[in-house]
Design an enzyme around this catalytic site. Sequence first.
Site, PDB file in Angstrom:
ATOM      1  N   CYS A  16       0.824  -1.209   0.000  1.00  0.00           N
ATOM      2  CA  CYS A  16       0.000   0.000   0.000  1.00  0.00           C
ATOM      3  C   CYS A  16       0.868   1.273   0.000  1.00  0.00           C
ATOM      4  O   CYS A  16       1.428   1.605  -1.027  1.00  0.00           O
ATOM      5  CB  CYS A  16      -0.986  -0.061   1.160  1.00  0.00           C
ATOM      6  N   HIS A  72      -3.409  -5.247   1.622  1.00  0.00           N
ATOM      7  CA  HIS A  72      -2.692  -5.547   2.870  1.00  0.00           C
ATOM      8  C   HIS A  72      -2.784  -7.034   3.207  1.00  0.00           C
ATOM      9  O   HIS A  72      -3.666  -7.426   3.994  1.00  0.00           O
ATOM     10  CB  HIS A  72      -3.330  -4.781   4.039  1.00  0.00           C
ATOM     11  N   GLU A 132      -1.046  -8.586   5.213  1.00  0.00           N
ATOM     12  CA  GLU A 132      -0.746  -8.759   6.650  1.00  0.00           C
ATOM     13  C   GLU A 132      -2.004  -8.595   7.514  1.00  0.00           C
ATOM     14  O   GLU A 132      -1.982  -8.897   8.698  1.00  0.00           O
ATOM     15  CB  GLU A 132       0.372  -7.796   7.078  1.00  0.00           C
TER      16      GLU A 132
HETATM   17  N1  GLN Z   1      -3.604   6.383   1.194  1.00  0.00           N
HETATM   18  C1  GLN Z   1      -2.305   6.076   1.697  1.00  0.00           C
HETATM   19  C2  GLN Z   1      -1.208   6.866   0.971  1.00  0.00           C
HETATM   20  O1  GLN Z   1      -1.474   7.491   0.012  1.00  0.00           O
HETATM   21  C3  GLN Z   1      -2.010   4.602   1.599  1.00  0.00           C
HETATM   22  C4  GLN Z   1      -2.985   3.845   2.446  1.00  0.00           C
HETATM   23  C5  GLN Z   1      -2.440   2.605   3.060  1.00  0.00           C
HETATM   24  O2  GLN Z   1      -1.219   2.364   3.128  1.00  0.00           O
HETATM   25  N2  GLN Z   1      -3.339   1.792   3.590  1.00  0.00           N
HETATM   26  O3  GLN Z   1      -0.082   6.827   1.381  1.00  0.00           O
END
Ligand code: GLN
Length: 195
Positions: free
Chosen positions: A79, A168, A170
Amino acid sequence: MRIGVLALQGAFIEHEKMLSRLGVDSFEIRQLKDLSQPMDGLIIPGGESTVQGKLLLELGMMGPLRDMISSGLPVFGTCAGLILLAKDIEGGEAPHLAAMDITAKRNAYGRQLGSFSFSGEFRGLGIIPMTFIRAPYISRSNGAEILAEVNGKAVAARQKNMLVTAFHPELTGDTSVHSYFLDMAQSSEKFPAAV
Ligand code: GLN
């Protein structure tokens, strides 16, 4: 096998728990000197990419980490970690580690789909659960192999020693993506520990 987990912000504890379920030792990377510990791979967790990027710069870790990744350190970004690894971020935002030939679109699913779960195909792993939280997707890939797509948008990719997921793993009970990364780390040439 020992995996470093970047622990500046975000969901790093969940990765450590996942690794311990898989019987793998991990340690937290909080400052520059932690990068000199021997490690077989590195996980960059989800969270807020702008915050993590700012901290990496302030702590003097951005350059050394970029060098370690370009020297072959196996790295897995989830992410925000995907965003940190991308060479391009849509909208003209400056890239951070700029290591992987992908373009990341941040917060790509809009407000209504801010967080959602999905079961989707991950190449080589079959159908796995995918949890998305204000997630990006990969809007362009120039050299990375796409490993998963949701609604036609790339959400996982690999390029050489780098693996990224927009979701994710995890936060699910499924250990398969972490195992996939550990296989990558296992089969990579030994990475020199010195920064
Ligand atoms: N929206 C976050 C970003 O732009 C990422 C979200 C996440 O890691 N769950 O960094």
